[in-house]
Design an enzyme around this catalytic site. Structure first.
Site, mmCIF file in Angstrom:
data_model
loop_
_atom_site.group_PDB
_atom_site.id
_atom_site.type_symbol
_atom_site.label_atom_id
_atom_site.label_comp_id
_atom_site.label_asym_id
_atom_site.label_seq_id
_atom_site.Cartn_x
_atom_site.Cartn_y
_atom_site.Cartn_z
ATOM 1 N N GLU A 93 0.811 -1.204 0.000
ATOM 2 C CA GLU A 93 0.000 0.000 0.000
ATOM 3 C C GLU A 93 0.852 1.264 0.000
ATOM 4 O O GLU A 93 0.491 2.267 -0.634
ATOM 5 C CB GLU A 93 -0.949 -0.006 1.208
ATOM 6 C CG GLU A 93 -2.105 -0.979 1.095
ATOM 7 C CD GLU A 93 -1.705 -2.426 1.359
ATOM 8 O OE1 GLU A 93 -2.492 -3.337 1.043
ATOM 9 O OE2 GLU A 93 -0.588 -2.642 1.890
ATOM 10 N N HIS A 163 -11.276 -6.265 8.231
ATOM 11 C CA HIS A 163 -12.032 -5.993 7.008
ATOM 12 C C HIS A 163 -13.314 -5.216 7.325
ATOM 13 O O HIS A 163 -14.289 -5.311 6.573
ATOM 14 C CB HIS A 163 -12.378 -7.287 6.271
ATOM 15 C CG HIS A 163 -11.187 -8.051 5.793
ATOM 16 N ND1 HIS A 163 -10.494 -8.914 6.616
ATOM 17 C CD2 HIS A 163 -10.542 -8.068 4.604
ATOM 18 C CE1 HIS A 163 -9.481 -9.439 5.941
ATOM 19 N NE2 HIS A 163 -9.491 -8.939 4.716
#
Length: 358
Positions: A93, A163
């Site tokens: 990322e 998540h």
């Protein structure tokens, strides 16, 4: 225009939203002709198609985006625009955002996807110390305003710790970037196109709970919705409710229940969290004298706290009750205990009644 067929499946007493429901959506500066019923992820996909089609400098990249991504938001892009403009990245990322900053600094439209908002933290330094400060530190000689970072956020019913998070407040603390969260397909398309074309870096959080559950008529042509303009999506006189993203579906259900008890609720979608529309919220609070803020993120340090402080500063003499907040708990996001963590309809309803009865 009503948002159709939002079907909730949140588990537990007071958390479920089962069956058809409607949530009003913005009146865009577009006509309703040539619209098509689509869900939220399809609206995102259509916005990305338009962004790439209308600007040859636009690029889409991230983990697994070339075959459509985990949520299928980038389906068909690589086939249509080629792998030079839509491509996969390594699972890094920090590298995704760092690359996007460089690409945008060269005058391109860099549309970076972080697969889940929970995994945006490795890129935090790049967003906060590079993207947000790029223009300022160069005295406006250089900028990376063409950078848009997309990330699915929030609960999904079974996501657990990694998540399900809602990290928007971290980025609202950073001058130099914008933070935007849509509530519906029509909003998502118009707001995303505005973000991509905005001359500032933007973090665009997408409510993954609604990717397939939210369905409404969406204009098929190119349109944009203004940033930093909140919307009153339900008029009321007794209390103001402020929220964003997926939480608005919960809040409107609470408004409907409160109305049965004679309580008139005004519901505001903030849409852009940074910079946020203080004037619209202030005008509503001055009218109702009461306010409730709700979001999925933990209550401590959540963006609701900033809204609360601002309201107290600007509307103190008009308040009839303390500002109420109904938010996630100050714990890591749980798995089996998710129903207890969530700011459910019943929690919001109880807070509405307690604030009105104060």
């Amino acid at each position: 225009m009503a948002l159709r067929n939002i079907i909730g499946k949140r588990i537990g007493n007071g958390i479920g939203l089962v069956g058809r429901r409607s949530l009003s959506t913005a009146t865009c500066d577009v006509e309703n002709r040539n619209s098509k019923s689509m869900n939220l992820y399809s609206a995102i996909n259509q916005a990305l198609h338009l962004a790439l089609e209308t600007d040859p400098r636009a690029f889409v990249f991230g983990e697994d985006v070339s075959f459509g991504g985990v949520f299928r938001c980038t389906t068909g892009l690589a086939d249509r625009f080629g792998k030079a403009r839509v491509f996969n990245t390594p699972l890094c990322e920090q590298g995704i955002v760092g690359f996007g900053i460089g690409l945008a600094a060269m005058g391109n439209r860099a549309i970076a996807e972080i697969q889940f908002a929970d995994y945006i933290y490795p890129a935090f330094d790049q967003i906060v110390n590079e993207a947000a400060k790029f223009r300022y530190r160069s005295g406006n000689q250089f900028n990376c305003g063409g950078l848009t970072i997309r990330a699915p956020y929030g609960a999904v019913g079974h996501g657990g710790h990694y998540h399900s998070q809602s990290p928007e407040a971290f980025f609202c603390h950073v001058p130099g970037i914008k933070v935007v969260i849509p509530r519906s397909p029509r909003q998502a398309k118009g707001l995303l196109l505005s973000c991509i074309r905005d001359p500032n870096p933007v973090v665009f959080f997408e409510p993954k709970w609604l990717y397939r559950l939210a369905v409404e008529e969406v204009p098929e042509h190119d349109y944009m919705l203004p940033l930093s303009e909140a919307e009153v999506i339900r008029q009321g006189s007794d209390i103001t409710l402020v929220g964003w993203g997926a939480q608005l579906t919960i809040m409107e259900q609470a408004c409907i229940e409160a109305e049965k008890d004679g309580i008139s609720c005004e519901l505001i979608d903030l849409k852009t969290l940074m910079p946020w529309d203080k004037e619209t919220v202030e005008a509503s609070v001055r009218k109702t004298g009461r306010v409730l803020i709700s979001h999925e993120a933990p209550v401590t340090g959540g963006f609701g706290a900033e809204i609360s402080a601002s309201i107290v500063e600007r509307c103190f003499l008009r308040l009839e009750a303390p500002v109420a907040r109904v938010c996630g708990l100050d714990t890591p996001f749980p798995l089996v205990f998710e129903p207890f963590y969530m700011p459910s309809k019943n929690k919001v309803l109880d807070a509405i009644k307690a604030t009105v009865d104060y």
